[in-house]
Every structure is written in structure tokens, then in C-alpha cells.
Design a protein around this motif. Structure first.
Motif, mmCIF file in Angstrom:
data_model
loop_
_atom_site.group_PDB
_atom_site.id
_atom_site.type_symbol
_atom_site.label_atom_id
_atom_site.label_comp_id
_atom_site.label_asym_id
_atom_site.label_seq_id
_atom_site.Cartn_x
_atom_site.Cartn_y
_atom_site.Cartn_z
ATOM 1 N N ASP A 177 0.832 -1.203 0.000
ATOM 2 C CA ASP A 177 0.000 0.000 0.000
ATOM 3 C C ASP A 177 0.866 1.254 0.000
ATOM 4 N N VAL A 178 2.037 1.180 0.634
ATOM 5 C CA VAL A 178 2.973 2.306 0.626
ATOM 6 C C VAL A 178 3.485 2.547 -0.795
ATOM 7 N N PHE A 179 3.839 1.460 -1.493
ATOM 8 C CA PHE A 179 4.320 1.595 -2.871
ATOM 9 C C PHE A 179 3.261 2.248 -3.751
ATOM 10 N N GLU A 180 2.011 1.848 -3.548
ATOM 11 C CA GLU A 180 0.930 2.399 -4.362
ATOM 12 C C GLU A 180 0.721 3.883 -4.080
ATOM 13 N N GLN A 181 0.886 4.283 -2.806
ATOM 14 C CA GLN A 181 0.760 5.696 -2.465
ATOM 15 C C GLN A 181 1.892 6.520 -3.083
ATOM 16 N N TRP A 182 3.077 5.915 -3.189
ATOM 17 C CA TRP A 182 4.247 6.608 -3.713
ATOM 18 C C TRP A 182 4.277 6.642 -5.241
ATOM 19 N N ALA A 183 3.602 5.716 -5.900
ATOM 20 C CA ALA A 183 3.797 5.504 -7.332
ATOM 21 C C ALA A 183 3.712 6.791 -8.154
ATOM 22 N N ASP A 184 2.623 7.532 -8.024
ATOM 23 C CA ASP A 184 2.417 8.704 -8.877
ATOM 24 C C ASP A 184 3.337 9.870 -8.542
ATOM 25 N N SER A 185 3.818 9.934 -7.285
ATOM 26 C CA SER A 185 4.643 11.070 -6.871
ATOM 27 C C SER A 185 6.122 10.715 -6.699
ATOM 28 N N TYR A 186 6.479 9.465 -6.948
ATOM 29 C CA TYR A 186 7.842 9.010 -6.637
ATOM 30 C C TYR A 186 8.899 9.791 -7.409
ATOM 31 N N ASP A 187 8.703 9.956 -8.703
ATOM 32 C CA ASP A 187 9.724 10.639 -9.511
ATOM 33 C C ASP A 187 9.900 12.096 -9.088
ATOM 34 N N GLU A 188 8.820 12.741 -8.674
ATOM 35 C CA GLU A 188 8.940 14.107 -8.160
ATOM 36 C C GLU A 188 9.710 14.116 -6.842
ATOM 37 N N SER A 189 9.451 13.117 -6.005
ATOM 38 C CA SER A 189 10.115 13.066 -4.701
ATOM 39 C C SER A 189 11.616 12.832 -4.842
ATOM 40 N N VAL A 190 12.001 11.913 -5.718
ATOM 41 C CA VAL A 190 13.436 11.654 -5.884
ATOM 42 C C VAL A 190 14.141 12.841 -6.526
ATOM 43 N N GLY A 191 13.376 13.688 -7.187
ATOM 44 C CA GLY A 191 13.936 14.895 -7.783
ATOM 45 C C GLY A 191 14.086 16.038 -6.792
ATOM 46 N N GLY A 192 13.700 15.804 -5.539
ATOM 47 C CA GLY A 192 13.888 16.810 -4.507
ATOM 48 C C GLY A 192 12.686 17.666 -4.218
ATOM 49 N N GLY B 277 11.427 2.565 -12.485
ATOM 50 C CA GLY B 277 12.346 2.225 -13.580
ATOM 51 C C GLY B 277 13.540 3.134 -13.773
ATOM 52 N N ASN B 278 13.838 3.995 -12.800
ATOM 53 C CA ASN B 278 14.930 4.952 -12.996
ATOM 54 C C ASN B 278 16.308 4.289 -13.058
ATOM 55 N N LEU B 279 16.570 3.341 -12.141
ATOM 56 C CA LEU B 279 17.845 2.625 -12.199
ATOM 57 C C LEU B 279 17.903 1.748 -13.436
ATOM 58 N N THR B 280 16.809 1.085 -13.744
ATOM 59 C CA THR B 280 16.759 0.212 -14.917
ATOM 60 C C THR B 280 17.144 0.971 -16.179
ATOM 61 N N MET C 247 3.567 0.586 -9.784
ATOM 62 C CA MET C 247 4.965 0.878 -10.083
ATOM 63 C C MET C 247 5.395 0.206 -11.386
ATOM 64 N N ARG C 248 5.008 -1.050 -11.552
ATOM 65 C CA ARG C 248 5.373 -1.779 -12.787
ATOM 66 C C ARG C 248 4.827 -1.072 -14.016
ATOM 67 N N ARG C 249 3.597 -0.604 -13.935
ATOM 68 C CA ARG C 249 2.979 0.060 -15.090
ATOM 69 C C ARG C 249 3.727 1.334 -15.455
ATOM 70 N N ILE C 250 4.147 2.100 -14.452
ATOM 71 C CA ILE C 250 4.910 3.323 -14.721
ATOM 72 C C ILE C 250 6.253 2.975 -15.345
ATOM 73 N N ALA C 251 6.929 1.958 -14.783
ATOM 74 C CA ALA C 251 8.231 1.550 -15.313
ATOM 75 C C ALA C 251 8.112 1.035 -16.746
ATOM 76 N N GLU C 252 7.096 0.233 -17.002
ATOM 77 C CA GLU C 252 6.918 -0.322 -18.344
ATOM 78 C C GLU C 252 6.634 0.775 -19.363
ATOM 79 N N ALA C 253 5.854 1.790 -18.967
ATOM 80 C CA ALA C 253 5.592 2.914 -19.868
ATOM 81 C C ALA C 253 6.873 3.698 -20.141
ATOM 82 N N LYS C 254 7.721 3.807 -19.144
ATOM 83 C CA LYS C 254 8.968 4.558 -19.274
ATOM 84 C C LYS C 254 9.998 3.805 -20.112
ATOM 85 N N LEU C 255 10.033 2.468 -19.966
ATOM 86 C CA LEU C 255 11.095 1.670 -20.571
ATOM 87 C C LEU C 255 10.675 0.984 -21.866
#
Length: 212
Positions: free
Chosen positions: A7-22, A57-60, A79-87
Motif C-alpha cells: 500500500d505504501v508503494f501504491e501511495q508513492w507511485a504517482d509522486s515518486y519521480d517528483e520526490s526523488v527529484g527533490g 524504472g529509474n535505475l533500470t 509501479m510496474r505500469r509506470i516503469a513499463e511505460a517509461k522503458l
């Protein structure tokens, strides 16, 4: 095995890339030097790579750009869906976790970032034992994750987060399974790895274990 935190991963999914960007002030130090951390994991990897906790998918993406052959493991569907769209079709990402994953052979490197702390210390031991059997001599584990040099440092981090009003960060530190470097060192060495640790920021360390 980490899936209790889906559930934590799902909460982070949409905002994760913004968060890692600071962009998330509360987690800014956790992700300080994020791109350099991913670059370090990539530069320490070789050959056929298994990535646990692909996330978005950022490290990938970096490893593929470096010419590495990568298979991903990620338990979170969002998370998988975001990574698959990115990669795109450049990598296969399987549903799985650190302990349960499709049969894999001839692995040279096992990598993960910001995810191994979702396992208890007993589960970490079980996972490293699995990887010790999976990797041949000279194979390696390269993880970047939040860990602490001592229990005192761990509790000080919680106190500091609360004092700064970072209540979500404090809750994470109190409820997820952040370990101590001496414990992780012992786990790796007893499973046949030599290991080195390098600090990346106030929370994250780069850990490299070489199969002896």
C-alpha cells in the motif's frame, strides 16, 4: 517479505519521480544525490543483472543505457505500469519480490535501490542466502539503501525527523525494517561474500558484496 508495504508503494507511485527529484521537502535528504547513487550502482554492476524493486524504472533505465542486460522484479502493479511505460519493450519486469521470483540462471549482478529495508533482518538473511546460491564466484550484490552504523544513530534519526516536523519520515523509520551495518555485514560474510559500504548521504549507503 516486503509485500506488507504494498500500500505504501501504491501511495508513492504517482509522486515518486517528483520526490526523488527533490520536490518533497520531508524526504529531500533521503534522496540527496539520487542520480549519483543510481550511477554508482550502475557502475558497480556487470553482465546479466537482476534488479529487485524496480519501482518506476529509474535505475533500470540507466543500466540499459550502460549496455547491461537487465531483468526486473517488482511487486507493485502501479509501479510496474509506470516503469513499463517509461522503458517500453527494452526490459521484462516480473511480478515478484526479494524472496519469491521466477527461476533465473547465470546471474552476474543483483541490484536494488531504496527497497531492501522492507525485509526484516531474518528475511534479509534468507534473501542473501538465496543470492549466494544464485551467483557464481565473482558475482556481486550491489544495493543502495537506508541503513545505520549503530542503533544510536537510528534512534537519533527518528528524533531528528520528529523535531523537524517530518512525521511521515519518522513513521517510516519506526515501522519499516531499517538495519544496522554490522548486522548486514555479518549476514553477507556468513553467506560467502566480502562486503564494503560507502556512505551516499545521511540515510543511504552503497553496499557491494562480492561472492568469494
Amino acid at each position: 517479505m516486503g509485500r506488507e508495504f504494498l500500500d505504501v508503494f501504491e501511495q508513492w507511485a504517482d509522486s515518486y519521480d517528483e520526490s526523488v527529484g527533490g520536490c518533497n521537502r520531508e524526504y529531500k535528504e533521503v534522496f540527496s544525490g539520487y542520480e549519483q547513487i543510481l550511477d554508482a550502482v550502475t557502475s558497480h554492476s556487470k553482465g546479466y543483472v537482476i534488479e529487485f524493486g524496480v519501482g518506476t524504472g529509474n535505475l533500470t533505465k540507466k543500466m540499459l543505457a550502460a549496455g547491461l542486460n537487465v531483468t526486473g522484479i517488482e511487486p507493485s502493479l502501479p509501479m510496474r505500469r509506470i516503469a513499463e511505460a517509461k522503458l517500453g519493450n527494452n526490459v521484462k519486469i516480473h511480478d515478484g519480490d526479494f524472496l519469491h521470483f521466477p527461476e533465473i540462471i547465470n546471474v552476474d549482478t543483483i541490484v536494488s535501490t531504496y527497497a531492501f529495508h522492507h525485509l526484516t533482518d531474518l528475511e534479509k538473511d534468507e534473501a542473501i542466502a538465496k543470492y549466494g546460491k544464485l551467483l557464481s564466484k565473482g558475482g556481486r550484490i550491489v544495493f543502495a539503501d537506508t541503513m545505520f552504523e549503530s542503533v544510536e544513530d537510528y534512534y537519533n534519526a527518528i528524533v531528528k525527523a520528529k523535531e523537524e516536523g517530518f512525521h511521515n519520515l519518522a513513521k517510516d523509520l519506526e515501522t519499516e525494517y531499517y538495519t544496522m551495518i554490522p548486522i548486514l555485514r555479518t549476514i553477507l560474510e556468513k553467506n560467502g561474500f566480502s562486503v564494503m559500504f560507502k556512505r551516499c548521504n545521511d540515510f543511504v549507503w552503497l553496499m557491494e558484496g562480492l561472492k568469494q
